[in-house]
Design a protein around this motif. Sequence first.
Motif, short mmCIF file in Angstrom:
data_model
loop_
_atom_site.label_atom_id
_atom_site.label_comp_id
_atom_site.label_asym_id
_atom_site.label_seq_id
_atom_site.Cartn_x
_atom_site.Cartn_y
_atom_site.Cartn_z
N PRO A 29 18.68 -0.25 -2.73
CA PRO A 29 18.39 0.22 -4.09
C PRO A 29 16.94 -0.12 -4.46
O PRO A 29 16.33 -0.98 -3.83
CB PRO A 29 19.37 -0.57 -4.95
CG PRO A 29 19.70 -1.77 -4.15
CD PRO A 29 19.61 -1.35 -2.71
N PRO A 30 16.41 0.56 -5.46
CA PRO A 30 15.06 0.23 -5.88
C PRO A 30 14.98 -1.23 -6.29
O PRO A 30 15.94 -1.78 -6.83
CB PRO A 30 14.82 1.14 -7.08
CG PRO A 30 15.92 2.12 -7.11
CD PRO A 30 17.02 1.59 -6.25
N PRO A 31 13.88 -1.86 -6.01
CA PRO A 31 13.77 -3.27 -6.34
C PRO A 31 13.75 -3.49 -7.85
O PRO A 31 13.32 -2.63 -8.61
CB PRO A 31 12.43 -3.67 -5.72
CG PRO A 31 11.67 -2.40 -5.57
CD PRO A 31 12.69 -1.32 -5.39
N ARG A 44 4.65 -8.03 -3.63
CA ARG A 44 5.91 -7.76 -2.92
C ARG A 44 5.82 -6.48 -2.10
O ARG A 44 6.30 -6.42 -0.97
CB ARG A 44 7.08 -7.70 -3.89
CG ARG A 44 7.41 -9.08 -4.43
CD ARG A 44 8.65 -9.08 -5.25
NE ARG A 44 8.87 -10.44 -5.77
CZ ARG A 44 9.96 -10.82 -6.36
NH1 ARG A 44 10.96 -9.97 -6.53
NH2 ARG A 44 10.08 -12.04 -6.81
N ALA A 45 5.20 -5.47 -2.68
CA ALA A 45 5.01 -4.21 -1.95
C ALA A 45 4.15 -4.45 -0.71
O ALA A 45 4.46 -3.97 0.38
CB ALA A 45 4.38 -3.16 -2.85
N TYR A 54 7.95 -0.02 5.34
CA TYR A 54 7.16 0.91 4.53
C TYR A 54 7.98 1.55 3.41
O TYR A 54 7.49 1.72 2.30
CB TYR A 54 6.53 1.99 5.40
CG TYR A 54 5.62 1.45 6.48
CD1 TYR A 54 4.79 0.35 6.25
CD2 TYR A 54 5.58 2.03 7.74
CE1 TYR A 54 3.95 -0.14 7.23
CE2 TYR A 54 4.74 1.55 8.73
CZ TYR A 54 3.93 0.46 8.47
OH TYR A 54 3.10 -0.02 9.44
N GLU A 55 9.22 1.91 3.71
CA GLU A 55 10.04 2.56 2.69
C GLU A 55 10.31 1.62 1.52
O GLU A 55 10.29 2.04 0.37
CB GLU A 55 11.34 3.07 3.30
CG GLU A 55 11.11 4.24 4.23
CD GLU A 55 12.38 4.74 4.90
OE1 GLU A 55 13.48 4.23 4.59
OE2 GLU A 55 12.26 5.64 5.74
N PHE A 84 -0.76 6.46 1.52
CA PHE A 84 -1.19 5.77 2.73
C PHE A 84 0.00 5.35 3.59
O PHE A 84 -0.02 5.51 4.81
CB PHE A 84 -2.04 4.56 2.36
CG PHE A 84 -2.44 3.71 3.53
CD1 PHE A 84 -3.34 4.19 4.46
CD2 PHE A 84 -1.91 2.44 3.70
CE1 PHE A 84 -3.71 3.40 5.56
CE2 PHE A 84 -2.28 1.66 4.78
CZ PHE A 84 -3.17 2.14 5.71
N LEU A 85 1.05 4.86 2.95
CA LEU A 85 2.23 4.43 3.70
C LEU A 85 2.94 5.61 4.35
O LEU A 85 3.43 5.50 5.48
CB LEU A 85 3.18 3.64 2.80
CG LEU A 85 2.66 2.25 2.41
CD1 LEU A 85 3.49 1.66 1.28
CD2 LEU A 85 2.63 1.33 3.62
#
Length: 143
Positions: A29-31, A44-45, A54-55, A84-85
């Motif tokens: 799930p999204p953080p 964190r990213a 990367y996801e 970029f990712l």
Amino acid sequence: MTRLHTRTPLVILACLAVGLAAASCKSPPPPSMEGLSAAEIFQRAQDEAEKGNYEQAIRYYEAFRQVRPDDRERGAWASYEIAFLYHKMKNDDLALTLFDQLLAQYAAGGSGLPPGPRVLAEKLRASIIESRAPRAAPADGKG
């Protein structure tokens, strides 16, 4: 025991197996951004990206943009990092689209945006396009 009853345990097991397989394929799930500063979200990213996740890093950047839409400066950096990712994930079609969207923000009055994301997006976009260009044969016919 009827034929239906002998199949029931197999059907249940099959459904459970399919359900577990589907659940394991789902992305996390999204953080949660609750209580995190902008710097902490970006850290964190970055940590996730450095680990090759990367996801998950993209999820942090996207969540940041949703939670803090008024932070245009960091939003521009988040947009650059997402593109970029995707490039790092070998999805250059999407990366180019995202770079174009970011550069369009600058073209449409990005006076308050930092120059860094624009410069980096322009360079990486040009590099991707150049890498896709057909190579010319050497003039001497060798090679």
